[in-house]
Design an enzyme around this catalytic site. Structure first.
Site, PDB file in Angstrom:
ATOM      1  N   ARG A 436       0.813  -1.217   0.000  1.00 49.92           N
ATOM      2  CA  ARG A 436       0.000   0.000   0.000  1.00 49.92           C
ATOM      3  C   ARG A 436       0.845   1.265   0.000  1.00 49.92           C
ATOM      4  O   ARG A 436       1.761   1.433   0.788  1.00 49.92           O
ATOM      5  CB  ARG A 436      -0.941  -0.001   1.203  1.00 49.92           C
ATOM      6  CG  ARG A 436      -1.857   1.213   1.261  1.00 49.92           C
ATOM      7  CD  ARG A 436      -2.807   1.120   2.430  1.00 49.92           C
ATOM      8  NE  ARG A 436      -3.834   0.134   2.207  1.00 49.92           N
ATOM      9  CZ  ARG A 436      -4.313  -0.681   3.150  1.00 49.92           C
ATOM     10  NH1 ARG A 436      -3.809  -0.648   4.366  1.00 49.92           N
ATOM     11  NH2 ARG A 436      -5.271  -1.529   2.870  1.00 49.92           N
ATOM     12  N   HIS A 466       4.577 -10.379   2.302  1.00 52.25           N
ATOM     13  CA  HIS A 466       5.104  -9.401   3.246  1.00 52.25           C
ATOM     14  C   HIS A 466       6.422  -9.853   3.857  1.00 52.25           C
ATOM     15  O   HIS A 466       7.100  -9.077   4.527  1.00 52.25           O
ATOM     16  CB  HIS A 466       4.047  -9.169   4.352  1.00 52.25           C
ATOM     17  CG  HIS A 466       4.346  -8.041   5.269  1.00 52.25           C
ATOM     18  ND1 HIS A 466       4.611  -8.213   6.616  1.00 52.25           N
ATOM     19  CD2 HIS A 466       4.437  -6.705   5.049  1.00 52.25           C
ATOM     20  CE1 HIS A 466       4.826  -7.041   7.183  1.00 52.25           C
ATOM     21  NE2 HIS A 466       4.740  -6.109   6.264  1.00 52.25           N
ATOM     22  N   TYR A 499      13.843   3.008  11.287  1.00 49.66           N
ATOM     23  CA  TYR A 499      12.991   1.905  11.711  1.00 49.66           C
ATOM     24  C   TYR A 499      13.819   0.934  12.544  1.00 49.66           C
ATOM     25  O   TYR A 499      14.934   0.569  12.157  1.00 49.66           O
ATOM     26  CB  TYR A 499      12.417   1.148  10.507  1.00 49.66           C
ATOM     27  CG  TYR A 499      11.266   1.806   9.801  1.00 49.66           C
ATOM     28  CD1 TYR A 499      11.082   3.182   9.830  1.00 49.66           C
ATOM     29  CD2 TYR A 499      10.350   1.049   9.073  1.00 49.66           C
ATOM     30  CE1 TYR A 499      10.032   3.787   9.162  1.00 49.66           C
ATOM     31  CE2 TYR A 499       9.296   1.648   8.401  1.00 49.66           C
ATOM     32  CZ  TYR A 499       9.142   3.011   8.447  1.00 49.66           C
ATOM     33  OH  TYR A 499       8.110   3.609   7.785  1.00 49.66           O
ATOM     34  N   ARG A 595       3.330  -1.893  19.720  1.00 49.14           N
ATOM     35  CA  ARG A 595       3.527  -0.483  19.371  1.00 49.14           C
ATOM     36  C   ARG A 595       2.209   0.244  19.101  1.00 49.14           C
ATOM     37  O   ARG A 595       1.971   1.321  19.599  1.00 49.14           O
ATOM     38  CB  ARG A 595       4.413  -0.380  18.125  1.00 49.14           C
ATOM     39  CG  ARG A 595       4.716   1.054  17.711  1.00 49.14           C
ATOM     40  CD  ARG A 595       5.279   1.106  16.306  1.00 49.14           C
ATOM     41  NE  ARG A 595       4.255   0.960  15.287  1.00 49.14           N
ATOM     42  CZ  ARG A 595       4.466   0.522  14.061  1.00 49.14           C
ATOM     43  NH1 ARG A 595       5.677   0.140  13.710  1.00 49.14           N
ATOM     44  NH2 ARG A 595       3.484   0.433  13.190  1.00 49.14           N
TER      45      ARG A 595
END
Length: 727
Positions: A436, A466, A499, A595
């Site tokens: 996305r 993924h 990240y 998170r």
């Protein structure tokens, strides 16, 4: 949609000591998914308000809130509106219809937007001004600054502006997603009022720099440059007469829209998935309007014109004070050269074992010597790039197979794959074109790789890929050896700096064989159900995870050690939550490091009193997934790409991989997970009422991200003093 599952109950003790049955599907036992996601945005907003963070970093957090809310509307609100329009009445995990959820999230999202805008203008902008960074309204500019702004407008802005009239011969123009626009009312010589739209062009920086007076200030006894900016849309508004000569400008009102960006792809009917995705990306720009953001002084007449022509309604109108669109502040922040107002920079650590100038032999020699765990951004991403660059030129490498989900622009990873093909390697890459908001970028990379002769696969029908894995196959003296890199994060050299993720290099034969079997599933036809070490969704991940939790329950009931520590980005899956409730009721201690979204409620008597839920929000985006099982003292740790959500377990190709090296088990258990559980600065604890709060900071001060940076500093010092001990 709420999952269908067998009705489950557990026995719990009531106040009078008698046992009573509790329905684990009771709606009151769960938090709403959408509202929990908005709770996360509030935690990000808290970082913008935290004065312990450097000032420009606080402004960056505020822009992240704006960007996250944009995506929330484009995807989550858009999905709810589709369900309502389609008459869907299925209940969420907490018992709400789509219409009830839509009403609740609109209210909360609008409140957050309004609060964030207010904080920017009442707190951050004045604090920035006091530190020598002035974000000014056009009316605040000096005559000299206005002259400069007008000159810049004439030279760089006016030529690219296109005023679009709206009248019987000029239909209402298309308003693009997330665009900033000016609604202009003009009056002609005969007194007739006209409506026009002027779009603020995307390439323009949101804040136009103008000369500062005075040029420098004193900050902490040192001289610092002063920056002054003005909102670019206000400069355009002040110079609109140049676009409408002979007309009188009656009023100018900014507005911004958000469109539905959720793509629905019918893969079974698509002859060419890549072409279908390209069409879908083009259609996204035509999605329905979900949010119209305006200022309170916009008159009803103008608002009605916008609402009517964009087929929206009053419920989608969000009124905020001041300039619109917080997300656009990110770029100007990065260009301000004031390091005293930013996080202290650091150099990511690279072990001497992995440094090209000190290691003995090529990268493959290093990986053959031992497995390597790397923890980004604390550890450098360069070994990942070097691994693939080495594979692209090494004459013994026969093939490279890899999955790419988000790689970013100017990717060194993709360049290495292209080089490998140029050098005659067999290269097969699965590029997930359904990632996305990265669809267009990934389609471009897929086309580029195909032109170089790389075998490109666009995904598996019905599934989004993924997982993150790279497999290098090498001929070593007539013997084939597999080198594997597995990761919790993307092969993106830019986001690897911000990240938090974990990567693993190994030549473990069983993992290598599993990786080959996985690629056979991805690129061909394979019904293989059993893997030696890897755990793969949607094949066996849910089943294996359930077995691991139930094993922990059995250990607890037998009086052996039992403890679960699960670090994930989101916990949504109803079956997994009910399983964790059962484990808690059996007495298993459970620490959840979640998170973002968490639909589980901790602290419910008889259900989840043994569960703690912690969310850490800080400088780096927490992104790794770590699943720790005490297992009666024979502990197991899995890392991977999968969150605990139905989409990850049921509709995506995901991977968990075990960490069995004692050195890395100790690091993950005693350094990483233990630091998260001891965090007293950035950790927020979820209570039974769905409220997050920080731990009392009166004791030890520990922030996990700071601690891991401190650990790396210690490693650097140790290597400098005793480099030979590493080899």
């Amino acid at each position: 949609m709420r999952e269908t599952a067998e009705k489950k109950t557990i026995l719990a003790s009531s106040n009078n000591g008698e046992s009573q049955a509790l329905d684990l599907e009771d709606f009151s036992l769960y938090n709403n998914r959408e509202l929990s996601l908005l709770d996360f945005q509030y935690r990000v907003f808290e970082e913008a308000q935290d004065e312990d963070n450097p000032l420009l970093e606080r402004l960056k957090f505020l822009s992240i809130v704006g960007s996250n809310l944009d995506e929330f509307y484009m995807v989550r609100v858009g999905g709810l509106k589709k369900q309502v329009a389609s008459g869907v009445t299925d209940l969420s995990i907490d018992g709400r219809t789509p219409a009830e959820q839509l009403l609740a999230v609109r209210t909360e999202a609008q409140r957050l937007m309004q609060t964030a805008h207010e904080y920017l203008f009442t707190t951050l902008i004045p604090e920035l001004a006091a530190s020598g960074i002035r974000i000014l309204d056009y009316s605040e500019l000096t005559a000299r600054q206005k002259e400069e702004a007008t000159w810049k407008y004439e030279q760089t802005i006016f030529p690219v502006l296109t005023p679009l009239a709206v009248d019987p011969s000029h239909p209402f123009p298309h308003i693009s997603n997330l665009s900033l626009n000016l609604a202009v009312l003009v009056r002609d010589e005969l007194g007739g009022e006209r409506f026009a739209r002027v779009k603020v062009p995307r390439p323009l920086s949101r804040l136009m720099p103008v000369i500062s007076e005075p040029l420098k200030i004193k900050v902490n006894s040192s001289t610092r440059r002063v920056y002054s900016f003005v909102w670019v849309e206000q400069v355009i508004a002040a110079n609109l007469q140049s676009l409408f000569p002979g007309m009188k400008i009656e009023a100018v009102h900014p507005f911004r829209i958000t469109r539905n960006a959720d793509l629905t792809i019918q893969e079974q009917e698509a002859d060419d998935l890549l072409e279908t995705m390209e069409q879908g990306v083009r259609q996204r720009r035509l999605g329905s309007v979900l949010r119209l953001t305006v200022n309170p002084d916009m008159p009803e007449q103008v608002r009605s014109i916008l609402i009517e022509n964009m087929a929206t309604d009053e419920n989608d109108v969000v009124i905020v004070n001041g300039p619109l669109g917080l997300a656009s502040l990110m770029e100007p922040i990065s260009e301000i050269d004031r390091f005293d107002l930013k996080y202290q920079p650091f150099v990511p650590f690279t072990s001497l074992r992995l440094k090209s100038e000190t290691r003995d032999g090529d990268f493959f020699t290093v990986v053959r010597a031992q497995n390597h765990l790397v923890h980004h951004p604390y550890d450098s991403f360069s070994p990942v790039i070097e691994f693939l660059e080495a594979a692209s030129t090494d004459p013994s490498v026969l093939a490279i197979k890899m999955t790419l989900y988000r790689v970013g622009s100017r990717s060194p990873i993709v360049r290495a794959l292209m080089k490998a093909r140029e050098n005659g390697k067999q290269v097969a890459v699965l590029v997930e074109v359904k990632a996305r908001f990265d669809e267009a970028s990934n389609i471009g990379w897929a086309r580029a790789l195909e032109r170089e002769g790389v075998h490109v696969i666009y995904g598996v029908i019905g599934l989004k890929t993924h997982t993150k894995v790279a497999l290098v196959i090498r001929n070593e003296g007539g013997h084939i050896r597999r080198y594997v890199h597995l990761s919790t994060g993307n092969y993106n050299s830019v986001t690897a700096h911000i990240y938090e993720d974990l990567g693993f290099f190994t030549i473990d034969p069983k993992i290598g064989e599993d990786a080959s079997d996985l690629f056979n599933f991805l690129t061909g036809y394979s019904e293989k159900r059993n893997y030696s070490k890897l755990v793969v969704a949607p094949i066996n991940l849910r089943k294996r995870f359930t077995e691991l939790v139930r094993r922990e329950i059995d250990h607890c009931k037998a009086g052996r050690e039992s403890h679960l520590i699960l670090k994930t980005n989101a916990l949504v899956d109803g079956k997994i939550i009910r399983l964790l409730y059962e484990a808690s009721q059996a007495g298993v201690k459970i620490d959840l490091l979640v998170r973002g979204i968490c639909c589980l409620k901790p602290g419910i008597s008889g259900v989840s009193e043994n569960i703690n839920v912690i969310s850490v929000v800080g400088r780096f985006l927490e992104h790794s997934r770590i699943y720790y099982f005490t297992n009666g003292g024979n502990e197991e740790i899995y890392l991977g790409s999968a969150d605990l959500m139905p989409r990850n377990l049921n509709r995506r190709v995901e991977l968990l991989f075990p960490i069995q090296d004692e050195e890395y088990v100790r690091y993950l258990r005693d350094v990483v997970l233990e630091s998260y559980l001891r965090d007293t600065v950035k950790a927020r604890y979820l209570d039974v009422d769905g409220v997050y709060s920080r731990r009392d900071g009166s004791g030890e001060r520990l922030a996990v991200q700071e601690e891991l940076l401190r650990v790396r500093a210690g490693w650097v010092e140790e290597e400098q003093q005793h480099p030979w001990e590493l080899f």
